[in-house]
Design an enzyme around this catalytic site. Sequence first.
Site, PDB file in Angstrom:
ATOM      1  N   ASP A 218       1.083  -1.823  -0.419  1.00  0.00           N
ATOM      2  CA  ASP A 218      -0.136   0.026  -0.237  1.00  0.00           C
ATOM      3  C   ASP A 218       0.961   0.934  -0.008  1.00  0.00           C
ATOM      4  O   ASP A 218       2.008   0.691  -0.862  1.00  0.00           O
ATOM      5  CB  ASP A 218      -0.730   0.661   0.972  1.00  0.00           C
TER       6      ASP A 218
ATOM      7  N   ASP B 184      -1.516   2.844  18.536  1.00  0.00           N
ATOM      8  CA  ASP B 184      -2.739   1.242  18.418  1.00  0.00           C
ATOM      9  C   ASP B 184      -2.388   0.064  18.072  1.00  0.00           C
ATOM     10  O   ASP B 184      -2.316  -0.835  17.227  1.00  0.00           O
ATOM     11  CB  ASP B 184      -4.025   1.724  17.046  1.00  0.00           C
TER      12      ASP B 184
ATOM     13  N   HIS C 231      -3.894   5.750   3.747  1.00  0.00           N
ATOM     14  CA  HIS C 231      -4.378   4.527   3.694  1.00  0.00           C
ATOM     15  C   HIS C 231      -3.713   3.713   3.566  1.00  0.00           C
ATOM     16  O   HIS C 231      -4.751   2.707   4.432  1.00  0.00           O
ATOM     17  CB  HIS C 231      -4.318   4.226   1.949  1.00  0.00           C
TER      18      HIS C 231
ATOM     19  N   VAL D 128      -8.443   2.234  18.265  1.00  0.00           N
ATOM     20  CA  VAL D 128      -9.029   1.068  17.216  1.00  0.00           C
ATOM     21  C   VAL D 128      -8.251  -0.107  17.324  1.00  0.00           C
ATOM     22  O   VAL D 128      -7.105  -0.333  17.641  1.00  0.00           O
ATOM     23  CB  VAL D 128      -9.326   1.403  16.186  1.00  0.00           C
TER      24      VAL D 128
ATOM     25  N   ASN E   9     -14.158   0.685  -6.267  1.00  0.00           N
ATOM     26  CA  ASN E   9     -14.635   1.191  -5.655  1.00  0.00           C
ATOM     27  C   ASN E   9     -14.911   2.608  -6.879  1.00  0.00           C
ATOM     28  O   ASN E   9     -15.673   3.934  -6.550  1.00  0.00           O
ATOM     29  CB  ASN E   9     -14.398   2.101  -4.889  1.00  0.00           C
TER      30      ASN E   9
ATOM     31  N   GLY F  50      -7.847  -8.170  -8.154  1.00  0.00           N
ATOM     32  CA  GLY F  50      -8.693  -8.787  -7.281  1.00  0.00           C
ATOM     33  C   GLY F  50      -9.361  -9.611  -8.626  1.00  0.00           C
ATOM     34  O   GLY F  50      -9.923 -10.954  -8.343  1.00  0.00           O
TER      35      GLY F  50
ATOM     36  N   VAL G 168      -6.878 -15.354  -6.695  1.00  0.00           N
ATOM     37  CA  VAL G 168      -6.906 -13.620  -5.677  1.00  0.00           C
ATOM     38  C   VAL G 168      -8.323 -13.863  -5.209  1.00  0.00           C
ATOM     39  O   VAL G 168      -8.885 -14.528  -6.170  1.00  0.00           O
ATOM     40  CB  VAL G 168      -6.293 -12.443  -6.169  1.00  0.00           C
TER      41      VAL G 168
ATOM     42  N   SER H 279     -11.357  -1.356   0.366  1.00  0.00           N
ATOM     43  CA  SER H 279     -10.276  -1.451   0.566  1.00  0.00           C
ATOM     44  C   SER H 279     -10.541  -2.243   2.088  1.00  0.00           C
ATOM     45  O   SER H 279      -9.653  -2.908   2.575  1.00  0.00           O
ATOM     46  CB  SER H 279      -9.515  -0.267   0.487  1.00  0.00           C
TER      47      SER H 279
END
Length: 433
Positions: free
Chosen positions: A44, A53, A77, A96, A170, A180, A185, A232
């Site tokens: 990424d 976190d 991201h 989180v 998206n 994908g 995958v 994502s």
Amino acid sequence: MLFSGAPVASADQVRDGQWVNSYFNLDKVWAVSKGDGVIVAVIDSGVDASHPDLAGSVLPGYDPGGQGLNTNPTDDHGTSIAGIIAAHGHGSGDGVVGLAPSAKILPIYKGKADGTSALPEDIKWAVDHGAKVINLSLGSDAKAGSRSALTEAVAYAAKNDVLIVGAAGNESLKTVDSPGNEPGVLAVSAVDKSGAIWPRANSGPEVKIAAPGVDIVIACAGGKYCIGDGTSEATAYVSGAAALLRAKYPELTAGQVASRLVKTVQVPASLQGAKVPDSRYGYGILALYEALTKDIPAGPPQGPLGGAFGATSEPSSTSSAAAGGAGASPAGTLPPLHSVSGGSSASSGVGTGALVAVVGGAVVLVVVIVIVVAASRRRAASVPPPGHPPYGAAPRWPPAPQQYSGQGQPMPPQPYGNQAAPPQYPPQQNPYN
């Protein structure tokens, strides 16, 4: 809706904003597995390893451009994806948490120094450095198989028993983004709190499973928190689930882990009795505790992945069987062949005319196969048009997540609590955003 008078979020508001925690009943899930010993590669924009976190859960990783962007992220991201997978919070219930808080994140930067994609190299590096799951929350419009280096990298992961999880995309398209759409995958779509498909999620036959991806409270670079939507985030939840399974069932192959995920899904009412995988939901919505605890056969090593893993032979082709039902024929397999004569005895005569018809049919079949194979080779040998960037056209992903107010609403970019405002980074010239 933006509003400027948002109160500063308290720690419990951040945790309470994670609706997915109660959706998956994480306390119950963690009594079974927390992902101990599993490395998840996040290819990424880099991961902020100093986020409270994620502190202690991020390995050094790799930047093929040699600029250290693997742990010096270019945007929020990558940090948000890592947090969904393996965040552990901090203090007494602050911050989180991800699905697999005992897993380790291997941060790998997505591009080279010149801004071009390094995805095939990144996948192979992740495999060679201990990753058991690779998260690819990125995409382009490249066709499946159109980039031999990417196809080879996916095959390399399959050969080494590494599960790749990829986002569907998206753009509200009826095609799944690359990578994908690559065979092998595990492609993921996104749903909201009600289980409805997120309207912007891409759809297509490659989608195997859906997961929460709307109003997701996430960790952002600089110790901040944001809220985001998209495939994502959904992909990261499936990667986290895979990490839990790989810790709980280390004897299962990557394909069998994928099989366990799709065989234990929650099937929406709209899919009950329908043929699956559905182009929007795949086999259904991730059901985490069921995936960890349900008593189901391991199945063949390749599971539902196909491609480099081998012929796809499960799960079954109906929604009831996808939810764990028995008795259906495996999807993607041929029915058993029957006797040519149609009788109960192999010696009960086949007439000369019938034999000639069978032989003639076989010759025609051979000719058809030769033609199809030749055509396939011609297509595989085709060269992309000049100037086509690696792995597809310009990125088509949404902007970075908005700052989170702690009350389920986005707020204008501003410091979160008493922290400094996040730095502004120039746009990165690479195929993924």
